[in-house]
Motif scaffolding. Structure first.
Motif, PDB file in Angstrom:
ATOM      1  N   GLN B  40       9.603   1.969  -0.231  1.00 25.09           N
ATOM      2  CA  GLN B  40       9.381   3.096  -1.146  1.00 25.09           C
ATOM      3  C   GLN B  40       8.069   3.768  -0.797  1.00 25.09           C
ATOM      4  N   GLY B  41       8.087   5.058  -0.702  1.00 24.84           N
ATOM      5  CA  GLY B  41       6.844   5.800  -0.498  1.00 24.84           C
ATOM      6  C   GLY B  41       6.106   5.415   0.774  1.00 24.84           C
ATOM      7  N   GLY B  42       6.842   4.971   1.786  1.00 23.33           N
ATOM      8  CA  GLY B  42       6.193   4.624   3.047  1.00 23.33           C
ATOM      9  C   GLY B  42       5.516   3.273   3.041  1.00 23.33           C
ATOM     10  N   ALA B  43       5.970   2.386   2.156  1.00 21.61           N
ATOM     11  CA  ALA B  43       5.357   1.055   2.090  1.00 21.61           C
ATOM     12  C   ALA B  43       6.375   0.048   1.558  1.00 21.61           C
ATOM     13  N   VAL B  45       7.323  -2.069  -1.373  1.00 24.45           N
ATOM     14  CA  VAL B  45       7.050  -2.042  -2.812  1.00 24.45           C
ATOM     15  C   VAL B  45       7.983  -3.029  -3.491  1.00 24.45           C
ATOM     16  N   THR B  67      -5.922   1.714   6.105  1.00 25.26           N
ATOM     17  CA  THR B  67      -4.656   2.277   6.601  1.00 25.26           C
ATOM     18  C   THR B  67      -3.519   1.273   6.501  1.00 25.26           C
ATOM     19  N   TYR B  68      -2.343   1.812   6.285  1.00 33.43           N
ATOM     20  CA  TYR B  68      -1.120   1.024   6.165  1.00 33.43           C
ATOM     21  C   TYR B  68       0.003   1.868   6.743  1.00 33.43           C
ATOM     22  N   ARG B  69       0.769   1.299   7.672  1.00 30.09           N
ATOM     23  CA  ARG B  69       1.910   2.028   8.213  1.00 30.09           C
ATOM     24  C   ARG B  69       3.094   1.085   8.364  1.00 30.09           C
ATOM     25  N   ALA B  85       2.463  -3.407  -0.927  1.00 31.06           N
ATOM     26  CA  ALA B  85       1.395  -2.502  -1.360  1.00 31.06           C
ATOM     27  C   ALA B  85       0.743  -2.984  -2.653  1.00 31.06           C
ATOM     28  N   PRO B  95       0.516  -2.665 -16.619  1.00 28.63           N
ATOM     29  CA  PRO B  95      -0.540  -1.642 -16.556  1.00 28.63           C
ATOM     30  C   PRO B  95      -0.858  -1.029 -17.921  1.00 28.63           C
ATOM     31  N   PHE B 279      -7.310  -2.369  -8.684  1.00 29.15           N
ATOM     32  CA  PHE B 279      -5.926  -2.237  -9.135  1.00 29.15           C
ATOM     33  C   PHE B 279      -4.936  -2.736  -8.085  1.00 29.15           C
ATOM     34  N   THR B 358      -7.177  -3.119   2.846  1.00 27.77           N
ATOM     35  CA  THR B 358      -6.168  -2.150   3.277  1.00 27.77           C
ATOM     36  C   THR B 358      -6.148  -0.921   2.379  1.00 27.77           C
ATOM     37  N   TRP B 359      -6.191  -1.138   1.075  1.00 28.14           N
ATOM     38  CA  TRP B 359      -5.938  -0.024   0.136  1.00 28.14           C
ATOM     39  C   TRP B 359      -7.198   0.664  -0.340  1.00 28.14           C
TER      40      TRP B 359
END
Lengths: 263, 380
Positions: B40-43, B45, B67-69, B85, B95, B279, B358-359
């Motif tokens: 999802q969303g390029g990661a 999830v 970076t994360y790819r 992620a 949350p 987070f 990473t994030w």
């Protein structure tokens, strides 16, 4: 016995009216709102006006003319509480782009008869002219935050409006970070939350509509933007949108002036 | 293929790739909402899934500071990525949630505790570091005299399927934190994905009576000594290829004795104080309460939401914030995570998952910051 309801006034200065429309967009809550306050002045909604003084004034728009610079003093005098709503009222709005250039050049370029135009050289937020009790950010404001501000006013408490970054609400929403995962430049780290991280939720970087967060790390932000292939000129442009005149964005954008000249 | 293996706790067997979907079916059949890795969303999830087709088959991730790819793998591994992620934290420690509602009347008010049905989650694909992170949050939310009822209920109902890591990412350092890459405890089932010439199997280990029940619903075959050795070798290779190292020896006193170190100002020049690290962290537990009323004051709600030591409001007391500068906030986060947490809870608050590295949009590396302080002290 009917209780005397607080009088609410809504005022417009230089603006697009979008924040006033956010009030009307409170469709489900509007009746409840009119049950608690008397809408004494809100020309966007009704011609009916009752005289001041007003218990709460919501002010939209920035100060761009000598006339408005006087009118806001009148509003302040008639208002027990004065809350500014939106990027124009809180930071000068998109029209504050004039602050970085010569106003006469703009007037000459835009109007067939520049001599008809009577305007100030700058667009400035309300708080640069009169005392403001609370500033609600956003372009436009979030209607739920707006309702919270009015509700908080009715009970004499501080509104629950967070000053932290967009990143926090972005992560709470479950978004994947567009900068880290896609390499997309994003102003989320330096921008105040409130929109619900809408743009990152649709794979776009944050445009900074809510202005600077409590403690924006502007030089660090520029380094991250540069690392994602934004040049100084582009960084200056992304900082000069709806909140161009907000001090942290303004000062950081001016640091990139040299890059702009190389254009 | 045998289906009559009755596994006891601590025993293992092989689950063929072709039979894997039945694990998800069995969990759903037992009433669990299965949460597993998805794209999802390029990661990667963690999200609710209804079948194996939603798993990230043949995908992996490349992670570095900031970076994360996602990348394609050359095989069809189901768990060929590293850490997702976000951890499993949002499912147990929400949350945002409503703690209670109150309704007013002329003379009194009544409180509705807003009790909801507890979701029964099965977490498919928990890494060792993530299991350790849950055990750390358990201590925060469930020990002591005021356990968090919502967290406790979700936690007790949840079913954990661990996956031993077959790969370490560039930001991984679980070995340093003694938190992986092998899941040692706390799981109901543990899997090691074995992909080799002509085979794609999972070595399945049972960790609890609930796990044994699910295992009994699967088509398993007996595992040989070679299978266990191969699984062991996979995890060992991962342990040998950690992307990062955090030297923990003496780290607590190193940080606690260097609260005025110039490195805090150095990191403050790079830190965005955006709060992403807190987070993305699977153990950060800070939250705040917000009270809201409706317009006529006849109904009120108390909400709880995640909060972060990187926000100015977090340290707000009468007269202002105790930590106005970014240096003091980064220092608060890192010294709490790596040092003061030990005083508070008896263990480190870091599991070496690497998410904060990473994030972080600015790519700030907690292992590098600690190493910089250590290097300057050892040099003096």
């Amino acid at each position: 016995m009917a209780k005397s309801k607080p009088k609410l006034a809504v005022w417009k200065f230089a603006s697009c009216d979008g924040c006033q429309l956010s009030i009307l967009d409170l469709e489900d809550e509007l009746l409840a709102l009119t049950g608690e306050v008397e809408i004494a002045q809100f020309l966007e909604a009704t011609r009916a006006v009752s005289e001041g003084p007003y218990d709460l004034s919501l002010v939209e728009g920035s100060i761009t003319t000598a006339h408005d610079a006087e009118r806001i003093k009148m509003v302040r005098q008639q208002s027990k509480m004065l809350v500014t709503i939106g990027a124009c009222a809180t930071s000068g709005g998109i029209q504050a782009l004039r602050n970085f250039r010569d106003i006469n050049d703009f007037v000459a370029a835009v109007y067939a008869r520049p001599d008809y135009i009577d305007t100030l050289a700058t667009s400035t937020p309300i708080a640069e002219h009169v005392a403001v009790d609370f500033e609600l950010r956003g372009c436009p404001v979030n209607k739920h935050q707006l309702l919270e501000v009015v509700t908080a006013f009715l009970f004499g408490r501080k509104p629950m409006v967070a000053g932290h970054s967009v990143c926090m609400e972005c992560k709470m929403r479950g978004n994947v970070c567009v900068t880290v995962a896609h390499g997309t430049p994003c102003l989320g780290p330096v921008t105040q939350a409130g929109c619900g991280a809408i743009c990152p939720a649709y794979d776009r970087g944050c445009y900074g509509c809510y202005g600077p967060q409590d403690t924006p790390a502007m030089p660090a932000m520029s380094k991250v933007l540069e690392a994602h292939e934004m040049k100084g000129r582009d960084i200056q442009r992304i900082l000069r949108t709806f909140n161009a005149h907000a001090a942290p964005f303004r000062e950081e954008s001016q640091r990139h002036d040299a890059a702009d000249d190389q254009g | 293929m045998s289906t009559d293996l009755a596994l006891q706790i601590g025993e293992h067997a092989l689950l063929a790739r072709a039979e894997f979907g039945k694990l998800i079916d069995a969990l759903r059949g037992q009433g669990y909402a299965v949460i597993g890795p998805t794209l999802q969303g390029g990661a990667i999830v963690y999200s609710e899934i209804s079948g194996e087709s939603e798993l990230p088959v043949g995908w992996t991730d490349e992670q570095e500071a900031g970076t994360y790819r996602l990348k394609r793998r050359e095989d069809e591994a189901l768990f060929g990525y590293v850490a997702g992620a976000q951890s499993w934290r949002p499912f147990l420690f929400q949350p945002r949630r409503t703690l209670w509602r109150a309704k007013g009347s002329a003379a009194d008010f009544a409180i509705d505790p807003d009790v909801r049905e507890t979701p029964r989650f099965a977490f498919l694909g928990m890494r060792a570091c993530e299991l350790k992170a849950v055990s750390i949050q358990d201590r925060v939310f469930m020990d002591g005299i005021h356990p968090d009822a919502d967290y406790s209920a979700r936690r007790d109902a949840a079913f954990f399927i661990a996956v031993n890591c077959a790969r370490a990412g560039a930001t991984c350092f679980c070995v340093s934190m003694d938190a992986g890459p092998r899941a040692e405890a706390g799981y109901d089932l543990a899997l090691t994905e074995i992909i080799g010439e002509g085979r794609h199997d999972f070595l399945l280990e049972v960790g609890s009576p609930r796990g044994a029940v699910i295992a009994s619903l699967l088509s398993l075959r007996a595992a040989g000594d070679g299978d266990a050795a191969e699984a062991e070798a996979i995890v060992e290779r991962t342990a040998q290829s950690m992307g990062r190292v955090l030297q923990t020896e003496g780290l607590k006193s190193l940080l606690q004795e260097n609260l005025e170190h110039p490195q805090w100002d150095d990191v403050a020049e790079r830190c965005l104080s955006c709060g992403n690290c807190t987070f993305a962290c699977p153990t950060c537990f800070c939250h705040t309460d917000e009270d809201v009323t409706d317009l006529d004051g006849q109904a009120a709600e108390r909400h709880q939401r995640w909060d972060s030591c990187f926000s100015l409001d977090f340290s707000y007391i009468r007269g202002g914030s105790v930590r106005p500068g970014i240096a003091s906030r980064y220092r608060q986060w890192m010294t709490h995570k790596l040092a003061n947490w030990i005083d508070q809870f008896g263990e480190s608050g870091c599991v070496g998952c690497g998410r904060c590295i990473t994030w972080c949009p600015a790519g700030i590396d907690i292992t590098a910051e600690a190493a910089a302080i250590r290097a300057s002290i050892e040099k003096d």
